[in-house]
Design a protein around this motif. Structure first.
Motif, PDB file in Angstrom:
ATOM      1  N   MET A  68       0.828  -1.202   0.000  1.00  0.00           N
ATOM      2  CA  MET A  68       0.000   0.000   0.000  1.00  0.00           C
ATOM      3  C   MET A  68       0.865   1.256   0.000  1.00  0.00           C
ATOM      4  O   MET A  68       0.632   2.196  -0.772  1.00  0.00           O
ATOM      5  CB  MET A  68      -0.924  -0.029   1.224  1.00  0.00           C
ATOM      6  N   ALA A  69       1.895   1.267   0.836  1.00  0.00           N
ATOM      7  CA  ALA A  69       2.764   2.449   0.913  1.00  0.00           C
ATOM      8  C   ALA A  69       3.607   2.605  -0.342  1.00  0.00           C
ATOM      9  O   ALA A  69       3.910   3.730  -0.775  1.00  0.00           O
ATOM     10  CB  ALA A  69       3.670   2.337   2.146  1.00  0.00           C
ATOM     11  N   GLY A  70       3.997   1.470  -0.937  1.00  0.00           N
ATOM     12  CA  GLY A  70       4.851   1.532  -2.118  1.00  0.00           C
ATOM     13  C   GLY A  70       4.110   1.762  -3.409  1.00  0.00           C
ATOM     14  O   GLY A  70       4.736   1.825  -4.473  1.00  0.00           O
ATOM     15  N   GLY A  71       2.799   1.862  -3.353  1.00  0.00           N
ATOM     16  CA  GLY A  71       2.036   2.130  -4.563  1.00  0.00           C
ATOM     17  C   GLY A  71       1.965   0.962  -5.523  1.00  0.00           C
ATOM     18  O   GLY A  71       1.858   1.161  -6.739  1.00  0.00           O
ATOM     19  N   ASP A  72       2.039  -0.276  -5.001  1.00  0.00           N
ATOM     20  CA  ASP A  72       1.925  -1.452  -5.869  1.00  0.00           C
ATOM     21  C   ASP A  72       0.557  -1.417  -6.551  1.00  0.00           C
ATOM     22  O   ASP A  72      -0.477  -1.463  -5.888  1.00  0.00           O
ATOM     23  CB  ASP A  72       2.061  -2.722  -5.025  1.00  0.00           C
ATOM     24  N   PRO A  73       0.517  -1.330  -7.876  1.00  0.00           N
ATOM     25  CA  PRO A  73      -0.776  -1.192  -8.551  1.00  0.00           C
ATOM     26  C   PRO A  73      -1.566  -2.489  -8.639  1.00  0.00           C
ATOM     27  O   PRO A  73      -2.751  -2.472  -9.006  1.00  0.00           O
ATOM     28  CB  PRO A  73      -0.380  -0.708  -9.952  1.00  0.00           C
ATOM     29  N   ARG A  74      -0.948  -3.627  -8.288  1.00  0.00           N
ATOM     30  CA  ARG A  74      -1.650  -4.903  -8.397  1.00  0.00           C
ATOM     31  C   ARG A  74      -2.649  -5.065  -7.250  1.00  0.00           C
ATOM     32  O   ARG A  74      -2.363  -4.670  -6.114  1.00  0.00           O
ATOM     33  CB  ARG A  74      -0.661  -6.060  -8.356  1.00  0.00           C
ATOM     34  N   PRO A  75      -3.789  -5.695  -7.503  1.00  0.00           N
ATOM     35  CA  PRO A  75      -4.658  -6.075  -6.389  1.00  0.00           C
ATOM     36  C   PRO A  75      -3.937  -7.056  -5.474  1.00  0.00           C
ATOM     37  O   PRO A  75      -3.143  -7.887  -5.921  1.00  0.00           O
ATOM     38  CB  PRO A  75      -5.859  -6.740  -7.077  1.00  0.00           C
ATOM     39  N   ASP A 152      -8.113  12.498  -5.541  1.00  0.00           N
ATOM     40  CA  ASP A 152      -7.184  13.481  -4.984  1.00  0.00           C
ATOM     41  C   ASP A 152      -6.275  12.876  -3.925  1.00  0.00           C
ATOM     42  O   ASP A 152      -5.142  13.318  -3.748  1.00  0.00           O
ATOM     43  CB  ASP A 152      -7.971  14.650  -4.362  1.00  0.00           C
ATOM     44  N   ARG A 153      -6.772  11.918  -3.180  1.00  0.00           N
ATOM     45  CA  ARG A 153      -5.941  11.320  -2.127  1.00  0.00           C
ATOM     46  C   ARG A 153      -5.994   9.803  -2.239  1.00  0.00           C
ATOM     47  O   ARG A 153      -6.945   9.237  -2.799  1.00  0.00           O
ATOM     48  CB  ARG A 153      -6.403  11.781  -0.750  1.00  0.00           C
ATOM     49  N   PRO A 154      -4.981   9.108  -1.723  1.00  0.00           N
ATOM     50  CA  PRO A 154      -4.940   7.646  -1.863  1.00  0.00           C
ATOM     51  C   PRO A 154      -6.095   6.982  -1.114  1.00  0.00           C
ATOM     52  O   PRO A 154      -6.652   7.544  -0.166  1.00  0.00           O
ATOM     53  CB  PRO A 154      -3.591   7.268  -1.274  1.00  0.00           C
ATOM     54  N   TRP A 155      -6.410   5.793  -1.539  1.00  0.00           N
ATOM     55  CA  TRP A 155      -7.563   5.088  -0.975  1.00  0.00           C
ATOM     56  C   TRP A 155      -7.259   3.590  -0.837  1.00  0.00           C
ATOM     57  O   TRP A 155      -6.274   3.070  -1.372  1.00  0.00           O
ATOM     58  CB  TRP A 155      -8.803   5.282  -1.845  1.00  0.00           C
ATOM     59  N   LEU A 156      -8.130   2.902  -0.123  1.00  0.00           N
ATOM     60  CA  LEU A 156      -8.106   1.440  -0.007  1.00  0.00           C
ATOM     61  C   LEU A 156      -9.501   0.936  -0.328  1.00  0.00           C
ATOM     62  O   LEU A 156     -10.484   1.367   0.295  1.00  0.00           O
ATOM     63  CB  LEU A 156      -7.703   0.991   1.402  1.00  0.00           C
ATOM     64  N   LEU A 157      -9.597   0.044  -1.296  1.00  0.00           N
ATOM     65  CA  LEU A 157     -10.875  -0.541  -1.704  1.00  0.00           C
ATOM     66  C   LEU A 157     -10.819  -2.033  -1.417  1.00  0.00           C
ATOM     67  O   LEU A 157      -9.985  -2.752  -1.973  1.00  0.00           O
ATOM     68  CB  LEU A 157     -11.118  -0.285  -3.200  1.00  0.00           C
ATOM     69  N   VAL A 158     -11.696  -2.506  -0.517  1.00  0.00           N
ATOM     70  CA  VAL A 158     -11.699  -3.904  -0.103  1.00  0.00           C
ATOM     71  C   VAL A 158     -12.912  -4.614  -0.690  1.00  0.00           C
ATOM     72  O   VAL A 158     -14.048  -4.172  -0.490  1.00  0.00           O
ATOM     73  CB  VAL A 158     -11.725  -4.032   1.438  1.00  0.00           C
ATOM     74  N   SER A 184      -4.772  -0.025  -9.560  1.00  0.00           N
ATOM     75  CA  SER A 184      -4.674   1.418  -9.766  1.00  0.00           C
ATOM     76  C   SER A 184      -3.404   1.949  -9.116  1.00  0.00           C
ATOM     77  O   SER A 184      -3.039   1.514  -8.013  1.00  0.00           O
ATOM     78  CB  SER A 184      -5.892   2.130  -9.166  1.00  0.00           C
ATOM     79  N   PRO A 185      -2.733   2.893  -9.759  1.00  0.00           N
ATOM     80  CA  PRO A 185      -1.571   3.520  -9.126  1.00  0.00           C
ATOM     81  C   PRO A 185      -1.959   4.500  -8.025  1.00  0.00           C
ATOM     82  O   PRO A 185      -1.106   4.931  -7.249  1.00  0.00           O
ATOM     83  CB  PRO A 185      -0.900   4.251 -10.298  1.00  0.00           C
ATOM     84  N   ARG A 186      -3.252   4.825  -7.940  1.00  0.00           N
ATOM     85  CA  ARG A 186      -3.688   5.835  -6.974  1.00  0.00           C
ATOM     86  C   ARG A 186      -4.112   5.243  -5.639  1.00  0.00           C
ATOM     87  O   ARG A 186      -4.147   5.938  -4.619  1.00  0.00           O
ATOM     88  CB  ARG A 186      -4.852   6.646  -7.559  1.00  0.00           C
ATOM     89  N   GLY A 187      -4.449   3.958  -5.655  1.00  0.00           N
ATOM     90  CA  GLY A 187      -4.917   3.340  -4.421  1.00  0.00           C
ATOM     91  C   GLY A 187      -4.605   1.856  -4.406  1.00  0.00           C
ATOM     92  O   GLY A 187      -3.964   1.315  -5.306  1.00  0.00           O
ATOM     93  N   THR A 188      -5.060   1.193  -3.347  1.00  0.00           N
ATOM     94  CA  THR A 188      -4.798  -0.236  -3.156  1.00  0.00           C
ATOM     95  C   THR A 188      -6.115  -0.992  -3.148  1.00  0.00           C
ATOM     96  O   THR A 188      -7.074  -0.586  -2.478  1.00  0.00           O
ATOM     97  CB  THR A 188      -4.068  -0.482  -1.824  1.00  0.00           C
ATOM     98  N   VAL A 189      -6.139  -2.072  -3.895  1.00  0.00           N
ATOM     99  CA  VAL A 189      -7.304  -2.952  -3.927  1.00  0.00           C
ATOM    100  C   VAL A 189      -6.956  -4.224  -3.167  1.00  0.00           C
ATOM    101  O   VAL A 189      -5.923  -4.848  -3.426  1.00  0.00           O
ATOM    102  CB  VAL A 189      -7.708  -3.289  -5.373  1.00  0.00           C
ATOM    103  N   LEU A 190      -7.812  -4.593  -2.229  1.00  0.00           N
ATOM    104  CA  LEU A 190      -7.613  -5.809  -1.435  1.00  0.00           C
ATOM    105  C   LEU A 190      -8.831  -6.703  -1.607  1.00  0.00           C
ATOM    106  O   LEU A 190      -9.972  -6.236  -1.492  1.00  0.00           O
ATOM    107  CB  LEU A 190      -7.421  -5.460   0.040  1.00  0.00           C
ATOM    108  N   VAL A 191      -8.594  -7.982  -1.885  1.00  0.00           N
ATOM    109  CA  VAL A 191      -9.663  -8.961  -2.069  1.00  0.00           C
ATOM    110  C   VAL A 191      -9.496 -10.053  -1.022  1.00  0.00           C
ATOM    111  O   VAL A 191      -8.379 -10.530  -0.787  1.00  0.00           O
ATOM    112  CB  VAL A 191      -9.612  -9.582  -3.480  1.00  0.00           C
ATOM    113  N   THR A 192     -10.584 -10.464  -0.375  1.00  0.00           N
ATOM    114  CA  THR A 192     -10.571 -11.667   0.457  1.00  0.00           C
ATOM    115  C   THR A 192     -11.458 -12.699  -0.212  1.00  0.00           C
ATOM    116  O   THR A 192     -12.574 -12.388  -0.624  1.00  0.00           O
ATOM    117  CB  THR A 192     -11.062 -11.398   1.891  1.00  0.00           C
ATOM    118  N   THR A 193     -10.959 -13.939  -0.325  1.00  0.00           N
ATOM    119  CA  THR A 193     -11.700 -14.948  -1.086  1.00  0.00           C
ATOM    120  C   THR A 193     -11.287 -16.349  -0.678  1.00  0.00           C
ATOM    121  O   THR A 193     -10.149 -16.583  -0.249  1.00  0.00           O
ATOM    122  CB  THR A 193     -11.459 -14.764  -2.600  1.00  0.00           C
TER     123      THR A 193
END
Length: 672
Positions: A68-75, A152-158, A184-193
């Motif tokens: 998340m801090a490093g801007g990893d664009p992968r989910p 405008d600001r970074p986000w986390l989408l779960v 996305s380069p702007r935020g982090t996507v996290l999936v639980t499955t």
């Protein structure tokens, strides 16, 4: 006007807001409102708060926080079975993200499209545009993600509990990034499955979530109980396999029933018989929280597209009880046919079985592992226990098929087989009653494995009690009672209690002689054991005479390859070794080795057992170098199948040391 054409009062196209429509000044008035969809659906994007401190996940959370801090664009995708704690890890990451000033959205199953569109509206997207696009998912997803990428600001989408990947993209795999799930380069996507198939999520980063261990598991149990970790907490946490859902439910049960369970030991005692009792304890507490059985049922529902998977799961819950690894070779399709797994639109074949087993692995119900260089399947003990508790009317059929598979290759994998026979015996007793012949026979198979695994003291106690119960319930000459008596004699023989063992075998031999047909192969087996007693006493001539009697009586009705006759030939060769008849022993043992390897395979403990006597013959007759090679192979073979601490393995290593010492002396003598 009365005679105006009706088309003058017709509206075509999309409707936004409200439309007032009147037939004429004296007629009916209708108000039409557009039905909003998309972001105006009742969705909740608030992240849940962890109920207790999150323990044992430091390394995993560090990896996710770093991405998340490093801007990893992968989910980032958390995988594992239901109840393993994926959502708890996600909730903790969401808490940390919020503390860092990130916008956090939590998307729940069943509302993916509406939730993502709502997130886009929160970022400034036009709600009317979102509503208009809701019927075109591809365009709607592209519109929403354009806004997410420009935030405008970074986000986390779960995306929590994304166990139906098709909800993220009904037309393509979610990892393709053309549906609702994208990086996305702007935020982090996290999936639980529960779905752990890398191909479904690639190029996402997959993070398996494992059970908790040691002090962390005990601490989680104590946290949910509202008490400090005390005596019995570590043992109870281990009993529950470090499974976070079970730890949480057990803690809740202890907190809710302080009179019944004043401490962890009392709760552990209650759950010793069955961990699924937790569900009964927490069910009256209200709420709609998860249960062990309910969580497993949710996982099993995901297998509906692979009809063979669920009955295979039932079978693995028996064969792989207590977390034992089940080698794939123990599941041959030829033996699965005709059983519960042989269901579905077509006949069970290799491809169908592979798809079913893969489905269990993909949905987190079984793990694929490597054991001694071969692939095996492993169920978490709690999953296996929960499956067995829910077998219901299918219990007898599942137990029968498990026994069929176990009988097909006995004593090849003693640790796995012992756990499997314990589970089968438990299922048989629950379904039929402890004194039913089938239940007693299953208990005999269970306790016989104590002998195979090198614990004759425990075997003697268990088999003595079982023989007495079988004789009382079924009669002294019932086949199950006689077999129990025979195995009790084997335990006495291994313990060196020779007089008692001979008495047991002679009583069995006489009882079998009174049966129609003279007792068959089982009577010969009793006679063989009487001969073994003579070997242990050092009376080799008497032993050889009895072994020959076994061979003479059994040759015509049973054939030379019968197990009792093979053992008689092997032990007759042993008497020849002790009597110095090297060539006789060598010839007999070569034939026995060849037959055992043909019947069982060269790695089976029976084949290794025969090769032990070949090496012994070489050692006793002056070929120390050959004996070294032979004992080394035997020690390796027994260690692989029986374990490093098994008495046979230790014996082989002792013989190896003797052979090496003698070979060294012979080498020094030649040099001198």
């Amino acid at each position: 006007m009365p005679d105006a054409p009706s088309s003058r009062n017709t509206v075509r196209g999309d409707l936004y807001g409200s439309l007032l429509q009147a037939r004429d000044v004296h007629g009916d008035v209708h108000i039409h409102s557009a039905a909003r969809s998309g972001p105006r659906a009742d969705v909740c994007l608030d992240a849940p708060r962890p109920a207790t401190r999150v323990r044992g996940r430091d390394r995993l959370l560090a990896a996710l926080t770093g991405a998340m801090a490093g801007g990893d664009p992968r989910p980032q995708v958390l995988t594992g079975p239901g109840g393993i704690g994926k959502s708890t890890v996600a909730a903790e990451l969401a808490r940390r993200a919020a503390e860092q000033g990130r916008t956090v959205w939590w998307v729940r199953p069943g509302g993916v499209a509406a939730s993502v569109l709502e997130a886009a509206v929160e970022l400034g997207g036009d709600p009317d545009e979102a509503a208009r696009l809701a019927g075109a998912p591809r365009r709607a997803a592209r519109w929403a993600w354009n806004l997410l990428d420009a935030a405008d600001r970074p986000w986390l989408l779960v995306f929590d509990n994304a166990d139906r990947p098709e909800e993220l993209d009904p037309d393509d795999r979610p990892g393709a990034g053309v549906g609702w799930l994208r990086g996305s380069p702007r935020g982090t996507v996290l999936v639980t499955t529960r779905t752990a198939d890398p191909g479904t999520w690639a190029p996402a980063a997959l993070h398996p979530v494992e059970p908790l261990a040691g002090a962390d598991a005990a601490a989680v149990l104590a946290d949910h109980a509202g008490a400090a970790a005390a005596d019995g907490a570590a043992e109870l946490a281990e009993r529950l396999g470090g499974f976070p859902l079970a730890l949480a439910l057990a803690g809740r049960a202890m907190a809710a029933h302080p009179t019944l369970f004043p401490g962890f030991r009392e709760l552990g005692g209650h759950l010793a018989a069955s961990a699924v009792r937790i569900d009964d304890l927490v069910r009256p507490l209200g709420g709609r929280g998860p249960t062990l059985a309910g969580t497993l049922r949710a996982s099993v529902r995901a297998l509906s597209g692979t009809p063979q998977a669920e009955p295979l799961l039932d079978l693995l819950a028996l064969l792989g009880a207590e977390g034992a690894e089940v080698p794939l070779r123990r599941l041959p399709v030829r033996l699965l046919r005709g059983g519960r797994a042989d269901t579905g639109p077509g006949p069970l074949d290799e491809a169908a079985a592979a798809r079913a087993l893969n489905a269990l692995a993909v949905h987190g119900l079984a793990a694929v592992v490597e054991v001694h260089g071969e692939r095996a399947l492993r169920l978490h003990p709690l999953i296996g226990e929960t499956v067995r508790a829910g077998l219901g009317e299918g219990a007898a059929e599942a137990a029968e098929q498990a026994e069929r598979l176990l009988r097909a290759a006995p004593d090849r994998d003693p640790a796995m087989e012992h756990a499997a026979h314990r589970a089968v015996a438990e299922v048989r007793a629950a379904a039929l009653g402890e004194d039913h012949p089938d239940a007693l026979a299953a208990a005999l198979d269970r306790d016989r494995l104590l002998l195979v695994r090198g614990d004759p003291a425990a075997a003697r106690r268990a088999l003595a009690a079982l023989a007495a119960r079988a004789e009382q319930a079924l009669g002294p000459e019932h086949p199950v009672a006689l077999r129990a008596r025979h195995l009790h004699g084997d335990a006495l023989l291994q313990l060196g209690r020779l007089d008692e063992a001979e008495q047991v075998y002679r009583a069995e031999y006489e009882a079998r002689g009174r049966l129609p047909g003279g007792g068959g192969a089982e009577a010969l087996s009793a006679l063989h054991q009487i001969a073994l007693v003579a070997v242990r006493r050092g009376d080799l001539p008497a032993a050889a005479e009895r072994f020959r009697a076994v061979l003479e009586q059994g040759a015509e009705p049973f054939g030379a390859d019968h197990p009792v006759l093979l053992q008689a030939r092997q032990n007759l060769a042993f008497t020849a070794i002790r009597l110095g008849e090297r060539e006789t022993a060598e010839r007999e043992l070569a034939e026995v080795v060849a037959v055992k390897e043909r019947l069982h395979g060269p790695e089976h403990s029976e084949a290794v057992d025969a090769r032990y006597y070949v090496a012994l013959n070489e050692l006793e007759n002056g070929d120390a170098a050959a004996a070294v090679q032979g004992f080394a192979g035997v020690a390796q073979g027994w260690e692989r199948t029986l374990g490093a601490d098994h008495p046979r393995t230790r014996l082989a290593r002792e013989r190896l040391a003797q052979a090496e010492e003698r070979a060294a002396r012979e080498g020094a003598g030649r040099q001198g």
